[in-house]
Design an enzyme around this catalytic site. Structure first.
Site, PDB file in Angstrom:
ATOM      1  N   HIS A 195       0.731  -1.290  -0.084  1.00  0.00           N
ATOM      2  CA  HIS A 195       0.075   0.058   0.026  1.00  0.00           C
ATOM      3  C   HIS A 195       1.038   1.308   0.067  1.00  0.00           C
ATOM      4  O   HIS A 195       0.620   2.143  -0.685  1.00  0.00           O
ATOM      5  CB  HIS A 195      -1.188   0.123   1.199  1.00  0.00           C
ATOM      6  CG  HIS A 195      -1.748  -1.353   1.326  1.00  0.00           C
ATOM      7  ND1 HIS A 195      -1.751  -2.256   2.232  1.00  0.00           N
ATOM      8  CD2 HIS A 195      -3.139  -1.261   0.826  1.00  0.00           C
ATOM      9  CE1 HIS A 195      -2.464  -3.107   2.288  1.00  0.00           C
ATOM     10  NE2 HIS A 195      -3.545  -2.559   1.100  1.00  0.00           N
ATOM     11  N   ARG A 235      -3.312 -10.313   4.445  1.00  0.00           N
ATOM     12  CA  ARG A 235      -4.024 -11.961   4.960  1.00  0.00           C
ATOM     13  C   ARG A 235      -2.699 -12.710   5.441  1.00  0.00           C
ATOM     14  O   ARG A 235      -2.754 -13.524   5.814  1.00  0.00           O
ATOM     15  CB  ARG A 235      -4.800 -12.489   3.798  1.00  0.00           C
ATOM     16  CG  ARG A 235      -6.147 -11.730   4.203  1.00  0.00           C
ATOM     17  CD  ARG A 235      -7.135 -12.231   3.247  1.00  0.00           C
ATOM     18  NE  ARG A 235      -8.507 -11.799   3.433  1.00  0.00           N
ATOM     19  CZ  ARG A 235      -9.222 -11.118   2.582  1.00  0.00           C
ATOM     20  NH1 ARG A 235      -8.766 -10.680   1.167  1.00  0.00           N
ATOM     21  NH2 ARG A 235     -10.294 -10.870   2.932  1.00  0.00           N
TER      22      ARG A 235
END
Ligand code: PAF
Length: 281
Positions: free
Chosen positions: A33, A186
Site C-alpha cells: 500500500h 492476509r
C-alpha cells in the site's frame, strides 16, 4: 496530513481541493500500500492532493469470510499514509457509508464470474458498489490500484468505462517479500510452516512464464508446470483455481500468444492467497 471520518467533513474538504489522486484501501496497510501511495504522490507532484481511504467494506465479504477478524490497525495505517506522502485520509465508519435500508448496488456480470468471483459470489459486486460510492464521494481525477488483485483492477476499469466515471485508473506492480511472496494483509494469518511454503506460488508462476517465454504457448502445459511445482513445494496449500486467461476479458485461453494472464488462488488453513503473472511480449 488530515484525517476525516464523516461524509459531511469530507464533502467540505473535497470542495476546496483541486486535482485529487486517490488510493482506496481497506487498511491493515503494508509496504504494498505504501508503494501505491508513493506512486500517487509522484503522479500528484506538488499541485494535486493525494487522498487515501481506509474502509473495511462489509459488502465484499461473504458470510463465512473474515470481515469480523479482518485486521484493523488505524494508527499504524495513518503513520504509513503520512510517511508515504498522503495529504488526507478518509476513514469513515460503516454507518457513514451505508444506510441500514440501502437498496441500490452495482453488479458486474461478466469479468466477475470467473477466477476469484467463481468462489466468492457477490464479492466483486461489493467491491464495485463501494468503489463507485468512494468515487462519488472522493471525486478523484485519477485512482491507483495494485496488480496483485488483477481481476479487481480489470473490473474497476470496466466499471469506469461502463458507468462513465471521469477517473483515470492506474495499475501498480505487485510488491513482494524478498522470497517472492506477494505482500498481503492476509499473510499474517499464515502459520510458520505455511509461510515457508507460500513463496512457491510465485515461483510456480515465474516457472510457467519462463516456459512461455521459451516458446510453450499451450495453457495445458503451462498449468501442468504450475501444478507440479505446487505439488512439490506447497503441500499445505489447497488449490482454489489456477487459470490461464486473456488479461483484459479474463476468459480462458488455450493458446497464449500475447496479453495472457496466469492467475491462481490457494487456500492455506486461515488464509486464501492470490497471485498472478502477466504473459506479455
Ligand atoms: O483492494 C482493496 O483493498 C479493496 O477491494 C478496495 C478496492 C479498497 C475496495 O474495498
Amino acid at each position: 496530513m488530515t484525517l476525516i471520518e464523516t461524509v459531511k467533513e469530507w464533502r467540505a474538504w473535497r470542495k476546496a481541493a483541486g486535482k485529487v489522486i486517490f488510493v482506496p484501501t481497506m487498511g491493515a496497510l503494508h509496504e504494498g500500500h505504501a508503494t501505491l501511495v508513493r506512486e500517487a504522490r509522484k503522479m500528484a507532484g506538488k499541485e494535486a492532493q493525494v487522498a487515501a481511504s481506509i474502509f473495511v467494506n462489509p459488502l465484499q465479504f461473504g458470510p463465512n469470510e473474515d470481515f469480523d477478524r479482518y485486521p484493523r490497525t488505524l494508527e499504524a495505517d495513518l503513520t504509513l499514509c503520512r510517511e508515504a506522502g498522503a495529504d488526507v485520509v478518509f476513514a469513515p465508519a460503516v454507518k457513514e457509508v451505508y444506510h441500514e435500508d440501502r437498496s441500490v448496488q452495482i453488479s458486474e456480470n461478466s469479468l466477475s464470474k470467473v477466477l476469484c468471483g467463481a468462489s466468492r459470489p457477490g464479492h466483486f459486486d461489493g467491491v464495485c458498489t463501494v468503489v463507485a460510492k468512494l468515487f462519488n464521494l472522493v471525486q478523484p481525477d485519477e485512482a491507483v490500484f495494485g496488480k496483485k488483485d488483477y481481476q479487481q483492477l480489470a473490473i474497476i476499469r470496466r466499471l469506469v468505462r461502463d458507468l462513465n466515471f471521469p477517473v483515470e485508473i492506474h495499475g501498480v506492480e505487485t510488491v513482494r517479500e524478498s522470497d517472492g511472496l506477494a505482500m498481503s494483509s492476509r499473510n499474517r494469518y499464515l502459520s510458520a510452516a505455511e509461510r515457508a511454503q507460500a513463496p512457491a506460488l510465485r515461483a510456480a508462476l515465474v516457472k510457467a512464464r519462463e516456459a512461455w517465454q521459451s516458446g510453450v504457448t499451450g495453457s495445458r502445459k503451462l498449468l501442468e508446470i504450475i501444478h507440479q511445482h505446487l505439488a512439490d513445494h506447497a503441500s499445505l496449500g489447497r488449490k482454489d483455481y489456477i487459470s490461464v486467461v486473456d488479461r483484459h476479458s479474463l476468459q480462458p485461453l488455450e493458446i497464449v500468444k500475447n496479453d495472457g494472464l496466469i492467475a491462481l488462488a490457494v487456500f492455506f488453513d486461515k488464509a486464501r492467497l492470490i497471485d498472478n503473472v502477466e504473459l506479455l511480449k
